[in-house]
Design an enzyme around this catalytic site. Sequence first.
Site, PDB file in Angstrom:
ATOM      1  N   GLU A   1      11.293  10.687  12.452  1.00 46.02           N
ATOM      2  CA  GLU A   1       9.798  10.790  13.105  1.00 46.02           C
ATOM      3  C   GLU A   1       9.637  11.463  14.471  1.00 46.02           C
ATOM      4  O   GLU A   1       9.525  11.076  15.192  1.00 46.02           O
ATOM      5  CB  GLU A   1       9.314   9.435  13.027  1.00 46.02           C
ATOM      6  CG  GLU A   1       9.128   8.848  11.586  1.00 46.02           C
ATOM      7  CD  GLU A   1       8.360   7.611  11.681  1.00 46.02           C
ATOM      8  OE1 GLU A   1       7.817   7.218  10.503  1.00 46.02           O
ATOM      9  OE2 GLU A   1       8.636   6.690  12.692  1.00 46.02           O
TER      10      GLU A   1
ATOM     11  N   GLU B   1      10.621   7.585   3.778  1.00 52.22           N
ATOM     12  CA  GLU B   1       9.928   6.182   3.841  1.00 52.22           C
ATOM     13  C   GLU B   1       8.650   6.235   3.190  1.00 52.22           C
ATOM     14  O   GLU B   1       7.829   6.896   3.195  1.00 52.22           O
ATOM     15  CB  GLU B   1       9.822   5.913   5.318  1.00 52.22           C
ATOM     16  CG  GLU B   1      10.949   5.647   6.225  1.00 52.22           C
ATOM     17  CD  GLU B   1      10.743   5.380   7.768  1.00 52.22           C
ATOM     18  OE1 GLU B   1       9.618   4.891   7.826  1.00 52.22           O
ATOM     19  OE2 GLU B   1      11.525   5.831   8.608  1.00 52.22           O
TER      20      GLU B   1
HETATM   21  C1  BGP Z   1       8.256   4.148  10.821  1.00 55.20           C
HETATM   22  C2  BGP Z   1       9.719   3.829  11.153  1.00 55.20           C
HETATM   23  C3  BGP Z   1      10.520   2.781  10.735  1.00 55.20           C
HETATM   24  C4  BGP Z   1       9.704   1.689  10.069  1.00 55.20           C
HETATM   25  C5  BGP Z   1       8.545   1.860   9.552  1.00 55.20           C
HETATM   26  C6  BGP Z   1       7.361   0.757   9.206  1.00 55.20           C
HETATM   27  O1  BGP Z   1       7.653   4.638  11.388  1.00 55.20           O
HETATM   28  O2  BGP Z   1      10.427   5.073  11.033  1.00 55.20           O
HETATM   29  O3  BGP Z   1      11.643   2.617  11.778  1.00 55.20           O
HETATM   30  O4  BGP Z   1       9.970   0.506  10.789  1.00 55.20           O
HETATM   31  O5  BGP Z   1       7.717   3.008  10.188  1.00 55.20           O
HETATM   32  O6  BGP Z   1       6.795   0.479  10.321  1.00 55.20           O
HETATM   33  P1  BGP Z   1       7.084  -1.206  10.745  1.00 55.20           P
HETATM   34  O7  BGP Z   1       8.362  -1.514  10.953  1.00 55.20           O
HETATM   35  O8  BGP Z   1       6.316  -0.791  12.322  1.00 55.20           O
HETATM   36  O9  BGP Z   1       6.103  -1.957   9.980  1.00 55.20           O
END
Ligand code: BGP
Length: 486
Positions: A191, A385
């Site tokens: 990201e 993701e």
């Molecule tokens: C993305 C990141 C991850 C992950 C995911 C879910 O932005 O790359 O590392 O954690 O989001 O977000 P969260 O864990 O804040 O729910």
Amino acid sequence: MSKKTIFPKDFLWGGAIAANQSEGFWNQGGRGASIADTAPYNQNQNYSTYEAFDELTIAEIEDRLNDKDGYYPKRWGNHFYERYEEDIALLAEMGFKTLRLSVSWSRIYPKGDETEPNKEGLEFYRNIFKTLKKNKIKPIVTLSHYETPVHLAIKYGGWINRELLVFFERYCETVIYEFKDYVEYWMAFNEINVIQHSFYVGGAVPKDFIKNKENDLYQVIHHLFLASAIAKKVMKKISPTAKMGGMLARREGYPATCNPLDVLQSVIDDQKNLFFTDVLARGYYPSYMNAFFKENNIHINYEDTDDELLRNNTIDYVSFSYYMTVLSKYEIDENTELTTGNLVSGVKNNYLQSNEWGWQIDPVGLRITLEKLYDRYQLPLLVAENGIGLKESLNENNSIEDIQRVDYLRSHIREMRAAVNNGVDLIGYTVWGPIDIISMSTSEMSKRYGFIYVDADDYGVGSFNRYKKKSFYWYKQVIESNGSNL
Ligand code: BGP
């Protein structure tokens, strides 16, 4: 739409994790601290102001390193460090074709600026890659997932400092050389656009080094672009048949109304997001950004060879995280209803439902984004993701009926399938956090994404034993049928 839609036969079904949210054992095996180790858990947090995105001074970073301020769940993760064999066996049981994971920079170079790597760190990842290979799971490796060694932040000011390129190049050379026989897919930064939300998380830049916020922001971004190009350059030299991707937190959005001003706002908001992949995929700054720099008096320090470096080292595939969509509106006033996300926020869309954290669920938005990105870049795409965070606890059968997760994933896979059917070159889908993992934005363990439950609470209390949820069996059959049995 044709009834029989088929994913490519070598489609990479799998999941994605990050070292800092899963490994734990943050100061074992010769590892140094990374910026992620300074993200605390605050039980009274307000979800709209995530502490994970705090800008910090050097003194505050040092206080956190000295534990002045509470509990730091990312230091403990889900114990992947000692349980990776068991975890990989579970993923293999589901039929995973791929696991996206990150190498923790500070396990390899604990401070970041050493000249010799930490052998124990290399050994740890070599064992993981061997275990994956044994289980026929291809790794997709992120070189930096919010994991810059904290020493580089404190001493050099993080990515505001061009010197980091030298350290990053050394790190890439080491990791790519050591693991070239195991890894076909790499990506430089997770990201990359998170820098728009936090100098510290995205760029490891402490407040003390920021002089002119807007100008500095684009200087840091320029360095991240150069670092991405360097990663590609290094890979081409050491492992020419491998592929280097770029990774964007995708902000897909729609105009709030058909008022042309809202539509135009939506185009502008989209450019702010796509700017990153535009540079990575095309190798030069887009005209709309050059115009923006001129208008806002932004001057980036360039060296003569920068243009060439960017042009000659573009990415081989485009990857992105996708969780939600938002609306764009020309005029936002106090009556405009806003919505939150970890990185994406904007105007609320009343056609959509949200999860408990306010993230708006929109499977069709995934189709839209796939069509748009493929049309724009004509490069293979990877959904790096996607997933839904839920609060869950084990039932009497030591399992969880996570129907909501199955519904969420099923609806998103359907839309991917439609995009593939329409000619989009999609190479893989890695569901976020296949084994419950610490949340990036809230540092909670209780915001769970997994097919596999981890018995631990927000304070690291629990056995850390693994339990299969209902979605475990569902995803297994999705992979087995190559996405036709949803
Ligand atoms: C993305 C990141 C991850 C992950 C995911 C879910 O932005 O790359 O590392 O954690 O989001 O977000 P969260 O864990 O804040 O729910």
